[in-house]
Structures are given as structure tokens and as C-alpha cells.
Design an enzyme around this catalytic site. Structure first.
Site, mmCIF file in Angstrom:
data_model
loop_
_atom_site.group_PDB
_atom_site.id
_atom_site.type_symbol
_atom_site.label_atom_id
_atom_site.label_comp_id
_atom_site.label_asym_id
_atom_site.label_seq_id
_atom_site.Cartn_x
_atom_site.Cartn_y
_atom_site.Cartn_z
ATOM 1 C CG HIS A 20 24.696 -38.805 -81.492
ATOM 2 N ND1 HIS A 20 24.851 -37.917 -80.453
ATOM 3 C CD2 HIS A 20 23.549 -39.487 -81.235
ATOM 4 C CE1 HIS A 20 23.842 -38.059 -79.603
ATOM 5 N NE2 HIS A 20 23.034 -39.005 -80.054
ATOM 6 N NE ARG A 46 20.759 -40.478 -85.157
ATOM 7 C CZ ARG A 46 21.169 -41.172 -84.082
ATOM 8 N NH1 ARG A 46 20.277 -41.730 -83.261
ATOM 9 N NH2 ARG A 46 22.451 -41.332 -83.839
ATOM 10 C CD GLU A 121 16.538 -41.410 -79.406
ATOM 11 O OE1 GLU A 121 17.575 -42.082 -79.484
ATOM 12 O OE2 GLU A 121 16.345 -40.378 -80.077
ATOM 13 C CG ASP A 147 19.829 -41.995 -76.198
ATOM 14 O OD1 ASP A 147 20.557 -41.720 -75.226
ATOM 15 O OD2 ASP A 147 19.927 -41.439 -77.294
#
Length: 227
Positions: A20, A46, A121, A147
Site C-alpha cells: 500500500h 511488506r 487478515e 483488513d
């Protein structure tokens, strides 16, 4: 430069968000170099997906840990392990153009030195968390709270109507990780929340993000000036 300065404030690791976050591969590479220049925390990435190519690139760039999102079952966790480890265990291609300067030098030493966390998630991931935690080769499970809140029926992150279900899900993931001898990890939105999760038993805790830190500090300075 801001990453390098943050890396000198005392954190154990700085996590770069390739999923993200607003950066591409060049951004991940330059930020890992900035973290290493601070001679302090580990650079963790990530990745954008459970994909061998992007996992391998992040590791070749010098990531000391990988967080893999959206893991639903043991099979997907096993795929993440194969992507992050060299032959013998996995399928990682050998070409540590930067990581070889700091991690390794042999494949076995590199495998042993690199952390692999998979994210819980999704509804499927939560339902299968015990078998995911039992997957050989992963070091821990990392909760994505936004999430996960949606996964238990929340209309939006931190939806108060599912607070009980959300906390129950967090407890389940924590218990599964502890029972399997794996690292329980979680993202938190603030230091106060991080403190609560540490008390709960989590041992790998991310605190907010650079943008929220920046915004909070700027707002505080402005409020002080206006007062």
C-alpha cells in the site's frame, strides 16, 4: 533522508510497505540503503503480493525480513516459504546483487538470517490460522488489523460494532502463534495501542507510519504555536 533519520530514533526495525506504500522497487531499494546507513534497525519489506519475483527482488535489495500479505491457508504459506528460500528449501533465484554485501554470503546463511512473516487478515486466513502457524519455514504471523476488522464483519476499520469479534480474532491469532512457537506480530495505529499489544503477548509490533507520525507532529507544533 527522512527514512534514514527515522532509522536513527531507536526502532528495532523500519518496515517499508510495498503493498500500500507509495513506492516502487527503486523506492524500496533506496530506503533499505538509508536504513542500513543508520547502522541501527533492520529493514523489513511488506511485499505487494505472495509472488516469487517480488519476494526475491526485495531480498536481493537487502531486506532482512519479508512480510507477505493475504495468506489464506497452509498452501499459500508454503508458497511464501519457497519464494523466500534458496533451493534445498525453496525456489529463490541466486543473484544477491546488494544483499550479498550484508546477508550471507552462502544461501544457507542467508536463509537463516532472513525473517519471514505471513499476514493473517482475511476470513479464510483466520479460519485456517492454526494450520498456517504450523507451516514449516515461516517465522511468524503478522496481523493486518484493518483488513482483519473487515474480515470479521466490520463496515470499516475500527468499527465499534464488531469490537468483540475483532478482539476475539486477535486473541485467536496470538494463541495460535504462541502454541506453534512462532512470532506473533501486529500493526498498530499508535504507541498507546502498541503498548497494549505488547502487554497482551505480541513481540513484533509496528507503530503507525511515517505519514501519520509526520501529520501528528505537524499538527501538535501548529496547535502549540496557535495557542
Amino acid at each position: 533522508m527522512s527514512t534514514e533519520r527515522l532509522a536513527m530514533t531507536g526502532y528495532d526495525y523500519i518496515a517499508l510497505d510495498g503493498q500500500h506504500g507509495l513506492m516502487g522497487y527503486a523506492g524500496i531499494l533506496s530506503n533499505l540503503m538509508a536504513i542500513d546507513a543508520a547502522h541501527g534497525p533492520a529493514g523489513i519489506v511488506r511485499v505487494e503480493a505472495n509472488n516469487a519475483a517480488v519476494i526475491g527482488q526485495a531480498l536481493d535489495a537487502g531486506a532482512r525480513g519479508i512480510i507477505v500479505p493475504l495468506i489464506n491457508n497452509r498452501e499459500e504459506a508454503e508458497a511464501a516459504v519457497r519464494s523466500a528460500r534458496y533451493p534445498g528449501t525453496g525456489i529463490r533465484s541466486y543473484g544477491p546483487m546488494r544483499s550479498g554485501l550484508r546477508i550471507g554470503p552462502t544461501p544457507a546463511e542467508a536463509d537463516a538470517a532472513v525473517l519471514l512473516l505471513v499476514m493473517i487478515e482475511t476470513p479464510e486466513g483466520l479460519a485456517n490460522v492454526e494450520e498456517i502457524c504450523a507451516t514449516e519455514g515461516i517465522d511468524g504471523v503478522y496481523i493486518g488489523p484493518s483488513d482483519l476488522c473487515l474480515a470479521v464483519g466490520g463496515r470499516y476499520p475500527n468499527d465499534p460494532e464488531v469490537k468483540e469479534e475483532f478482539e476475539g480474532a486477535i486473541t485467536r491469532v496470538l494463541s495460535a502463534a504462541q502454541a506453534a512457537g512462532k512470532i506473533p506480530a501486529i500493526h498498530t495505529a499508535a504507541g498507546s495501542i502498541a503498548k497494549e499489544r505488547i502487554s497482551q503477548g505480541f513481540t513484533f509490533i509496528t507503530i503507525a507510519s511515517d505519514l501519520t507520525h509526520l501529520e501528528a507532529a505537524a499538527r501538535q507544533q501548529l496547535q502549540e504555536a496557535k495557542s
